[in-house]
Design a protein around this motif. Structure first.
Motif, mmCIF file in Angstrom:
data_model
loop_
_atom_site.group_PDB
_atom_site.id
_atom_site.type_symbol
_atom_site.label_atom_id
_atom_site.label_comp_id
_atom_site.label_asym_id
_atom_site.label_seq_id
_atom_site.Cartn_x
_atom_site.Cartn_y
_atom_site.Cartn_z
ATOM 1 N N LEU A 164 -2.182 4.199 2.719
ATOM 2 C CA LEU A 164 -3.456 4.095 2.007
ATOM 3 C C LEU A 164 -4.545 3.486 2.894
ATOM 4 C CD1 LEU A 164 -2.761 2.985 -1.659
ATOM 5 C CD2 LEU A 164 -4.146 4.895 -0.875
ATOM 6 N N GLN A 165 -4.175 2.480 3.670
ATOM 7 C CA GLN A 165 -5.146 1.865 4.567
ATOM 8 C C GLN A 165 -5.640 2.876 5.605
ATOM 9 O OE1 GLN A 165 -2.891 -1.612 5.795
ATOM 10 N NE2 GLN A 165 -3.827 -2.873 4.199
ATOM 11 N N ASP A 181 -6.225 0.886 -5.381
ATOM 12 C CA ASP A 181 -6.655 2.265 -5.627
ATOM 13 C C ASP A 181 -5.544 3.143 -6.212
ATOM 14 O OD1 ASP A 181 -9.252 1.799 -4.553
ATOM 15 O OD2 ASP A 181 -8.447 2.053 -2.525
ATOM 16 N N ILE A 182 -4.314 2.648 -6.249
ATOM 17 C CA ILE A 182 -3.193 3.445 -6.760
ATOM 18 C C ILE A 182 -3.338 3.616 -8.270
ATOM 19 C CG2 ILE A 182 -0.685 3.574 -7.059
ATOM 20 C CD1 ILE A 182 -0.454 1.821 -4.507
ATOM 21 N N VAL A 183 -3.244 4.865 -8.719
ATOM 22 C CA VAL A 183 -3.340 5.138 -10.156
ATOM 23 C C VAL A 183 -2.015 5.624 -10.750
ATOM 24 C CG1 VAL A 183 -5.818 5.572 -10.131
ATOM 25 C CG2 VAL A 183 -4.234 7.484 -9.788
ATOM 26 N N LYS A 184 -1.123 6.159 -9.929
ATOM 27 C CA LYS A 184 0.152 6.696 -10.435
ATOM 28 C C LYS A 184 1.226 6.552 -9.372
ATOM 29 C CE LYS A 184 2.857 9.365 -13.119
ATOM 30 N NZ LYS A 184 4.196 9.035 -12.686
ATOM 31 N N ILE A 185 2.372 6.089 -9.797
ATOM 32 C CA ILE A 185 3.534 5.954 -8.921
ATOM 33 C C ILE A 185 4.721 6.636 -9.596
ATOM 34 C CG2 ILE A 185 5.284 4.260 -8.192
ATOM 35 C CD1 ILE A 185 3.112 2.522 -7.179
ATOM 36 N N THR A 186 5.491 7.370 -8.795
ATOM 37 C CA THR A 186 6.745 7.948 -9.273
ATOM 38 C C THR A 186 7.866 7.372 -8.424
ATOM 39 O OG1 THR A 186 5.592 9.983 -9.894
ATOM 40 C CG2 THR A 186 7.998 10.084 -9.761
ATOM 41 N N ILE A 187 8.876 6.836 -9.095
ATOM 42 C CA ILE A 187 9.994 6.170 -8.430
ATOM 43 C C ILE A 187 11.270 6.959 -8.692
ATOM 44 C CG2 ILE A 187 11.387 4.061 -8.344
ATOM 45 C CD1 ILE A 187 8.828 2.564 -9.228
ATOM 46 N N PHE A 194 -1.477 -2.652 -13.550
ATOM 47 C CA PHE A 194 -0.521 -1.889 -12.745
ATOM 48 C C PHE A 194 -0.826 -0.399 -12.876
ATOM 49 C CE2 PHE A 194 1.996 -5.685 -13.994
ATOM 50 C CZ PHE A 194 2.244 -6.188 -12.731
ATOM 51 N N PRO A 195 -0.460 0.384 -11.866
ATOM 52 C CA PRO A 195 -0.654 1.829 -11.984
ATOM 53 C C PRO A 195 0.293 2.427 -13.028
ATOM 54 C CG PRO A 195 0.485 1.281 -9.935
ATOM 55 C CD PRO A 195 0.111 -0.014 -10.582
ATOM 56 N N ALA A 237 3.103 8.235 -4.517
ATOM 57 C CA ALA A 237 1.958 7.653 -5.206
ATOM 58 C C ALA A 237 0.736 8.568 -5.136
ATOM 59 C CB ALA A 237 1.612 6.296 -4.586
ATOM 60 N N VAL A 238 -0.156 8.345 -6.085
ATOM 61 C CA VAL A 238 -1.473 8.977 -6.106
ATOM 62 C C VAL A 238 -2.486 7.857 -6.205
ATOM 63 C CG1 VAL A 238 -3.029 10.518 -7.362
ATOM 64 C CG2 VAL A 238 -0.574 11.040 -7.247
ATOM 65 N N ALA A 239 -3.529 7.936 -5.379
ATOM 66 C CA ALA A 239 -4.582 6.926 -5.399
ATOM 67 C C ALA A 239 -5.942 7.617 -5.481
ATOM 68 C CB ALA A 239 -4.519 6.053 -4.157
ATOM 69 N N ILE A 240 -6.900 6.911 -6.049
ATOM 70 C CA ILE A 240 -8.296 7.369 -6.090
ATOM 71 C C ILE A 240 -9.105 6.329 -5.329
ATOM 72 C CG2 ILE A 240 -10.252 8.021 -7.523
ATOM 73 C CD1 ILE A 240 -7.768 9.792 -7.975
ATOM 74 N N ILE A 241 -9.685 6.758 -4.211
ATOM 75 C CA ILE A 241 -10.445 5.855 -3.361
ATOM 76 C C ILE A 241 -11.935 6.100 -3.595
ATOM 77 C CG2 ILE A 241 -10.986 5.216 -0.984
ATOM 78 C CD1 ILE A 241 -8.158 6.123 -0.234
ATOM 79 N N GLN A 242 -12.627 5.065 -3.960
ATOM 80 C CA GLN A 242 -14.082 5.147 -4.118
ATOM 81 C C GLN A 242 -14.735 4.775 -2.810
ATOM 82 O OE1 GLN A 242 -15.651 6.436 -6.751
ATOM 83 N NE2 GLN A 242 -13.625 6.780 -7.633
#
Length: 129
Positions: free
Chosen positions: A57-58, A66-72, A100-101, A122-127
């Motif tokens: 992510l960095q 910025d993480i909105v969804k995680i699948t484990i 938490f996401p 993971a899915v993230a949304i970065i502004q």
């Protein structure tokens, strides 16, 4: 055509693909990218997967918030408790106490190495600023 940015890794697939503000992170394994090994317990393996996600992510210009969804994916659902404790600790350490996401956790078949107990995507949304 959608403009996408690829965050490359060592494998024959992208670590992540950034499309607009969205970042789709491939499943991360518990392997330490520097040392090359992995821990033998679910807590440390969970933390390593999440650290790998954080590092990707960095590179994409974002951070853990910025993480909105995680699948484990767990190889044994009995590891859920230890995974959950490490998950909570990781997000608290990264200053996320409550928001938490969204998350899905499922039991999956064996991973590439039988010693790997977990994989996380993971899915993230970065502004962008």
């Amino acid at each position: 055509m959608v403009k996408k940015e690829v965050i490359k890794g060592r494998a024959p697939f992208s670590d992540a693909v950034k499309v607009g503000h969205s970042v789709f992170i491939s499943g991360q394994i518990p392997k330490d990218p520097i040392k090359g090994g992995w821990a033998d317990n679910i807590r440390d393996q969970t933390t390593q997967c999440l650290e790998n996600i954080k590092n990707i992510l960095q590179k994409a210009g974002g951070n853990v918030s910025d993480i909105v969804k995680i699948t484990i994916f767990l190889t044994n659902i009995e590891n859920y408790g230890g995974m959950n404790e490490a998950f909570i600790d990781f997000f608290k350490k990264n200053k996320i106490e409550e928001d938490f996401p969204a998350r899905t956790a499922i039991q999956a078949g064996p991973l590439f190495y039988r010693e790997w107990l977990i994989e996380i995507e993971a899915v993230a949304i970065i502004q962008e600023i």
